[in-house]
Design a protein around this motif. Structure first.
Motif: not given
Length: 68
Positions: A21-23, A25-30
């Motif tokens: 993933a590019e970001h 830190e947003h994995n959980t939200r995604n």
């Protein structure tokens, strides 16, 4: 069937997509958004299937629709 089969196949690809993933830190939200959308999709398909196969046109079939 093609959309459902593609959705099932996408589960196999999701680990590599999360790892790259590019970001990150947003994995959980995604992931939570993805699970929510899949849940809603299955619910909509289930509800429309129940309503689609009930009615007077299907009463003669065995088992009877009234047993659902």
């Amino acid at each position: 069937m093609g959309i459902l089969g593609g959705g099932f196949y996408f589960h196999n690809m999701s680990l590599s997509m999360v790892a790259n993933a590019e970001h990150p830190e947003h994995n959980t939200r995604n992931i939570l958004i993805g699970f929510g959308l899949v849940f809603l999709t299955y619910c909509v398909i289930g509800v429309t299937g129940v309503y689609g196969f009930t009615g007077s046109a299907f009463v003669d079939f065995e088992p009877s629709v009234n047993l659902i």
